[in-house]
Motif scaffolding. Sequence first.
Motif, PDB file in Angstrom:
ATOM      1  N   GLY A   1       0.791  -1.230   0.000  1.00  0.00           N
ATOM      2  CA  GLY A   1       0.000   0.000   0.000  1.00  0.00           C
ATOM      3  C   GLY A   1       0.820   1.275   0.000  1.00  0.00           C
ATOM      4  O   GLY A   1       0.272   2.362  -0.111  1.00  0.00           O
ATOM      5  N   SER A   2       2.147   1.179   0.104  1.00  0.00           N
ATOM      6  CA  SER A   2       3.000   2.364   0.096  1.00  0.00           C
ATOM      7  C   SER A   2       2.976   3.023  -1.281  1.00  0.00           C
ATOM      8  O   SER A   2       3.071   2.336  -2.299  1.00  0.00           O
ATOM      9  N   PRO A   3       2.864   4.356  -1.340  1.00  0.00           N
ATOM     10  CA  PRO A   3       2.815   5.033  -2.634  1.00  0.00           C
ATOM     11  C   PRO A   3       4.130   4.958  -3.399  1.00  0.00           C
ATOM     12  O   PRO A   3       5.212   4.975  -2.815  1.00  0.00           O
ATOM     13  N   VAL A   4       4.009   4.862  -4.718  1.00  0.00           N
ATOM     14  CA  VAL A   4       5.147   4.794  -5.630  1.00  0.00           C
ATOM     15  C   VAL A   4       4.928   5.821  -6.722  1.00  0.00           C
ATOM     16  O   VAL A   4       3.813   5.976  -7.216  1.00  0.00           O
ATOM     17  N   LYS A   5       5.994   6.521  -7.096  1.00  0.00           N
ATOM     18  CA  LYS A   5       5.911   7.525  -8.149  1.00  0.00           C
ATOM     19  C   LYS A   5       6.437   6.933  -9.459  1.00  0.00           C
ATOM     20  O   LYS A   5       7.526   6.360  -9.496  1.00  0.00           O
ATOM     21  N   PHE A   6       5.658   7.074 -10.526  1.00  0.00           N
ATOM     22  CA  PHE A   6       6.094   6.641 -11.857  1.00  0.00           C
ATOM     23  C   PHE A   6       7.063   7.688 -12.382  1.00  0.00           C
ATOM     24  O   PHE A   6       6.741   8.865 -12.461  1.00  0.00           O
ATOM     25  N   VAL A   7       8.291   7.290 -12.746  1.00  0.00           N
ATOM     26  CA  VAL A   7       9.300   8.215 -13.232  1.00  0.00           C
ATOM     27  C   VAL A   7       9.369   8.168 -14.756  1.00  0.00           C
ATOM     28  O   VAL A   7       9.262   9.191 -15.420  1.00  0.00           O
ATOM     29  N   ASP A   8       9.587   6.987 -15.315  1.00  0.00           N
ATOM     30  CA  ASP A   8       9.565   6.819 -16.771  1.00  0.00           C
ATOM     31  C   ASP A   8       9.196   5.374 -17.091  1.00  0.00           C
ATOM     32  O   ASP A   8       8.780   4.635 -16.209  1.00  0.00           O
ATOM     33  N   ASP A   9       9.352   4.970 -18.338  1.00  0.00           N
ATOM     34  CA  ASP A   9       8.896   3.644 -18.770  1.00  0.00           C
ATOM     35  C   ASP A   9       9.477   2.482 -17.966  1.00  0.00           C
ATOM     36  O   ASP A   9       8.861   1.437 -17.869  1.00  0.00           O
TER      37      ASP A   9
END
Length: 93
Positions: free
Chosen positions: A69-77
């Motif tokens: 459930g910890s948030p993750v940030k999409f950086v690139d592909d």
Amino acid sequence: MAVRPKLSNTTVSLAARMRRNHPDQTELQLEPRELYREQCEDAEGNRYTVIAWRPFPGLDLVEFTLDDGSPVKFVDDCLFQVAETGTFITRCP
């Protein structure tokens, strides 16, 4: 046990605006729907499972979390960043 993502501030404020603009819809669905899971790993070889969520049906908004459930940030592909630790993880081949 199904893990649900913690809604981001952006998602919560979007829901509030949608409720305000559509008062006839008293029950705006905030139930996120899981889209897919990806196996990832960090530079040290530690494995993670990233889950892509659709917070609102019908919108192209996608949020990412770890399987806990910890948030993750999409950086690139190929790259994600764990929000709490700043660790970068990549998709496994």
